[in-house]
Write a protein that holds these residues in place. Structure first.
Motif, PDB file in Angstrom:
ATOM      1  N   GLU A 394     119.558 119.277 116.599  1.00 44.18           N
ATOM      2  CA  GLU A 394     120.821 119.924 116.976  1.00 44.18           C
ATOM      3  C   GLU A 394     121.900 118.888 117.259  1.00 44.18           C
ATOM      4  N   GLU A 395     121.542 117.831 117.999  1.00 41.67           N
ATOM      5  CA  GLU A 395     122.512 116.778 118.292  1.00 41.67           C
ATOM      6  C   GLU A 395     122.894 116.006 117.027  1.00 41.67           C
ATOM      7  N   ILE A 396     121.926 115.806 116.132  1.00 44.37           N
ATOM      8  CA  ILE A 396     122.220 115.089 114.891  1.00 44.37           C
ATOM      9  C   ILE A 396     123.182 115.896 114.027  1.00 44.37           C
ATOM     10  N   VAL A 397     122.914 117.198 113.880  1.00 45.06           N
ATOM     11  CA  VAL A 397     123.814 118.049 113.096  1.00 45.06           C
ATOM     12  C   VAL A 397     125.197 118.075 113.728  1.00 45.06           C
ATOM     13  N   ARG A 398     125.246 118.185 115.032  1.00 46.86           N
ATOM     14  CA  ARG A 398     126.529 118.207 115.727  1.00 46.86           C
ATOM     15  C   ARG A 398     127.322 116.921 115.461  1.00 46.86           C
ATOM     16  N   THR A 399     126.628 115.786 115.554  1.00 54.37           N
ATOM     17  CA  THR A 399     127.288 114.495 115.367  1.00 54.37           C
ATOM     18  C   THR A 399     127.730 114.287 113.929  1.00 54.37           C
ATOM     19  N   LEU A 400     126.836 114.545 112.982  1.00 56.28           N
ATOM     20  CA  LEU A 400     127.149 114.250 111.581  1.00 56.28           C
ATOM     21  C   LEU A 400     128.185 115.208 111.001  1.00 56.28           C
ATOM     22  N   VAL A 401     128.113 116.479 111.358  1.00 55.33           N
ATOM     23  CA  VAL A 401     129.114 117.427 110.860  1.00 55.33           C
ATOM     24  C   VAL A 401     130.495 117.060 111.391  1.00 55.33           C
ATOM     25  N   GLY A 402     130.572 116.757 112.678  1.00 54.09           N
ATOM     26  CA  GLY A 402     131.848 116.337 113.235  1.00 54.09           C
ATOM     27  C   GLY A 402     132.355 115.052 112.622  1.00 54.09           C
ATOM     28  N   SER A 403     131.455 114.107 112.366  1.00 56.87           N
ATOM     29  CA  SER A 403     131.863 112.835 111.764  1.00 56.87           C
ATOM     30  C   SER A 403     132.341 113.017 110.337  1.00 56.87           C
ATOM     31  N   ILE A 404     131.686 113.890 109.574  1.00 55.65           N
ATOM     32  CA  ILE A 404     132.137 114.152 108.203  1.00 55.65           C
ATOM     33  C   ILE A 404     133.546 114.738 108.214  1.00 55.65           C
ATOM     34  N   GLY A 405     133.799 115.664 109.128  1.00 55.98           N
ATOM     35  CA  GLY A 405     135.135 116.221 109.237  1.00 55.98           C
ATOM     36  C   GLY A 405     136.171 115.171 109.601  1.00 55.98           C
ATOM     37  N   LEU A 406     135.809 114.255 110.486  1.00 49.45           N
ATOM     38  CA  LEU A 406     136.736 113.183 110.861  1.00 49.45           C
ATOM     39  C   LEU A 406     137.002 112.246 109.695  1.00 49.45           C
ATOM     40  N   VAL A 407     135.959 111.882 108.980  1.00 47.36           N
ATOM     41  CA  VAL A 407     136.133 111.000 107.821  1.00 47.36           C
ATOM     42  C   VAL A 407     137.010 111.672 106.768  1.00 47.36           C
ATOM     43  N   ALA A 408     136.758 112.953 106.520  1.00 50.96           N
ATOM     44  CA  ALA A 408     137.543 113.662 105.502  1.00 50.96           C
ATOM     45  C   ALA A 408     138.996 113.834 105.920  1.00 50.96           C
ATOM     46  N   SER A 409     139.252 113.891 107.226  1.00 52.89           N
ATOM     47  CA  SER A 409     140.629 114.108 107.683  1.00 52.89           C
ATOM     48  C   SER A 409     141.541 112.944 107.340  1.00 52.89           C
ATOM     49  N   VAL A 410     140.989 111.738 107.205  1.00 49.52           N
ATOM     50  CA  VAL A 410     141.830 110.571 106.912  1.00 49.52           C
ATOM     51  C   VAL A 410     142.442 110.662 105.515  1.00 49.52           C
TER      52      VAL A 410
END
Length: 469
Positions: A394-410
Motif C-alpha cells: 500500500e505504501e509502495i503504490v502510494r509513493t510510486l503513483v504520486g511520484s509518477i504524477g509528479l514526474v509527469a507534471s514537469v
C-alpha cells in the motif's frame, strides 16, 4: 551623466533584444498576455471552476453524521484534566508488580524494565471540563513506563460512562496545546517575515485548505459519498484557492492550474488501476478498521485513493508553479525564443526539480512509515514477501503513483506554458504607443511597435536603441 552614458551605449553597441528593452520588461511580475489568449484560458478554466463549485454544493455534507458511541479507542469522549498530586508507593501495595521475564538463552539477565526495588507513582488526577468537572481519580505509573507525571501537569482523559465509577476516567495523553501553538506562531512569523505579503496570502490559503478539508472532505466521506469524487472536488477547490490567492489571477497561474489538474487526473487514473490490480483493500491498520466499524458505508478502497490524491496535491502545486514561472522568465529574457527553445531550457531546470521532488516524496512516506519499516526489517521473511505484503505494498503504490504524477507534471506543465507564452502575440489592441527609442529602432531596421515585427527583427539580428528605464 548616467543618462548620457546610457544613450551613448545604446547608440554605439548593437543589442540583439532591442524590442525587449524598449518594451520596458524588468524582473517584476510577468507581463500580461493578450486579450485573445486570456479568453482561451478562461474558456477552459471557467467551466472547470464552475464544475468544482457545483460539486461542492451537491456533495456538501452539512456536518459529520452522528453515530452511536462505542466507547472504544478514539470513539471515547475526552475531557481536560490536571495532575494535582504525585506520590511514590510500593508497587506491590497497588498491585502493579512487574511481570517476571524469562532469562535469555545466554544466561544474561533480561533486558529492559526497571529494577524491582524502584517505587511506582500514584498520580491523583482532577477532571477540569465536562459534566463531571471536579471529580478526581487515581492512576498508577510503573517505573518502566515511558511517561511519568508531575504535579500541575495538564493531561487528556477519556470517559467511559458504562464502566464502574472508579474506572470511568483514564489518562490517554498529555496536553500539548502550549508547545503546539508556540510552534505554529513561530512558523507563521517566519513565513510572514520572509514572504511578506506573499507569506500572509500563503497562510490565508493554508487556513482555507484546512476549512475545505475539515468542513467538506472529511464529513462528505463520513456521509458515504464516493471518496474519489470527494477528493477530486475538494482537492480542486484547494488548488484553485491556494494558487490564485498566492500567485494572483494571471495567465501564468492559470497554466499552473491546468498542469496541476492534468497531473491529478493521471494520479487518480493510475491509483485506481493499481489499487484494483494489486487487490489492496485499504484496511491495514486499527484506525481504518475503527472508522469502517463506526461508518460501514465508507468505501475504504476509495479512501486509500483519496489519500493518494490529497497527499500529492501540495507537492504538485510547487512543481507546476515553479516550471511555469521558469518558462515565463525565460521568455522575458529572450522574447524571440520559440516554444521548442523555451521547452528545452525549462526542462533542464525541470530535470533537477524532478530529482529533488521525487526524493522528497519518497522520504516523506518513508518517514511516516518508519515504525512499519523497522518492524519488517526484523521479520523472518524474504524481502519479496515483505515488499508484496498488503501493508508495505500500500505504501509502495502510494509513493510510486504520486511520484509518477509528479514526474509527469514537469513536461506537461512546461510544454503547456511554452505553447501559451509563445502563442501570445499581443497584437489585439495592447500595443504600446511608439516613443523616440522605437522610432530610432525602426530607422535602424530593428522593427516596429508590435511583437510580430519585433520578433522578425530579433531573427534578423537587427540593432536597436535602448531606452533608459
Amino acid at each position: 551623466m548616467s543618462c548620457c552614458n546610457d544613450l551613448w551605449v545604446s547608440s554605439h553597441e548593437p543589442h540583439p533584444h532591442a524590442a525587449a528593452h524598449s518594451h520596458g520588461h524588468g524582473h517584476g511580475p510577468a507581463a500580461p498576455v493578450s486579450r485573445h489568449l486570456r479568453k482561451v484560458i478562461a474558456a477552459v478554466l471557467i467551466p472547470f471552476a464552475t464544475a468544482v463549485a457545483v460539486g461542492l454544493v451537491v456533495l456538501w455534507p452539512g456536518g459529520a453524521p452522528g453515530h452511536k458511541p462505542s466507547g472504544v479507542g478514539f470513539d471515547q469522549p475526552t475531557e481536560q484534566a490536571r495532575v494535582v498530586k504525585v506520590a511514590e508507593v510500593n508497587c506491590a501495595d497497588v498491585h502493579a508488580e512487574q511481570q517476571p521475564q524469562p532469562p535469555s538463552p545466554t544466561g544474561q539477565p533480561p533486558a529492559g524494565g526497571a529494577a524491582p526495588d524502584k517505587p511506582c507513582q500514584q498520580a491523583t488526577i482532577k477532571v477540569t471540563t465536562g459534566e463531571n468537572a471536579g471529580r478526581t481519580f487515581q492512576t498508577v505509573v510503573t517505573p518502566d513506563a515511558l511517561r511519568h507525571y508531575a504535579t500541575g501537569q495538564e493531561v487528556v482523559v477519556s470517559y467511559s460512562p458504562k464502566a464502574p465509577r472508579e474506572l470511568q476516567y483514564s489518562v490517554t495523553d498529555v496536553d500539548r496545546s502550549l508547545p503546539m501553538w508556540v510552534l505554529a506562531g513561530i512558523f507563521a512569523i517566519a513565513v510572514v517575515v520572509v514572504g511578506r505579503l506573499r507569506g500572509v496570502l500563503a497562510l490565508v490559503a493554508l487556513a482555507a485548505s484546512f476549512v475545505v478539508l475539515t468542513l467538506f472532505i472529511l464529513p462528505a466521506i463520513l456521509q458515504g459519498s464516493n471518496p474519489l469524487v470527494v477528493a477530486v472536488v475538494g482537492g480542486s477547490a484547494i488548488m484553485l484557492i491556494a494558487l490564485y490567492l498566492c500567485h494572483g489571477l494571471t495567465a501564468r497561474t492559470s497554466v499552473a492550474v491546468l498542469g496541476t489538474l492534468a497531473s491529478l487526473l493521471l494520479i487518480a487514473l493510475l491509483g485506481s488501476v493499481f489499487i484494483g490490480w494489486a487487490l489492496l483493500t485499504g484496511n491495514t491498520d486499527d484506525t481504518t478498521g475503527l472508522v469502517h466499524g463506526l461508518y460501514p458505508n465508507i468505501e475504504i478502497r476509495g479512501l486509500l485513493l483519496a489519500g493518494i490524491i490529497i497527499g500529492s496535491l501540495g507537492v504538485l502545486d510547487d512543481v507546476t508553479v515553479t516550471q511555469t514561472a521558469a518558462v515565463w522568465e525565460l521568455k522575458e529574457a529572450d522574447p524571440t525564443a520559440g516554444w521548442r527553445k523555451l521547452y528545452g531550457a525549462a526542462m533542464r531546470i525541470g530535470r533537477d526539480h524532478i530529482a529533488s521532488v521525487v526524493n522528497t516524496l519518497v522520504l516523506a512516506y518513508a518517514g511516516a512509515a518508519l515504525p512499519l519499516l523497522l518492524l519488517f526489517s526484523i521479520a523472518q521473511s524474504s524481502v519479496g514477501t515483505v515488499t508484496t505484503s498488503e501493508v508495505v505494498a500500500e505504501e509502495i503504490v502510494r509513493t510510486l503513483v504520486g511520484s509518477i504524477g509528479l514526474v509527469a507534471s514537469v513536461p506537461l506543465t512546461t510544454l503547456l506554458a511554452a505553447l501559451v507564452v509563445s502563442a501570445d502575440r499581443r497584437n489585439d489592441g495592447t500595443r504600446r504607443t511608439p516613443g523616440p527609442a522605437d522610432s530610432g529602432a525602426g530607422s535602424a531596421g530593428a522593427g516596429g511597435g508590435d511583437d510580430a515585427s519585433r520578433g522578425r527583427s530579433g531573427r534578423r539580428g537587427g540593432h536597436g536603441r535602448r531606452r533608459k528605464r
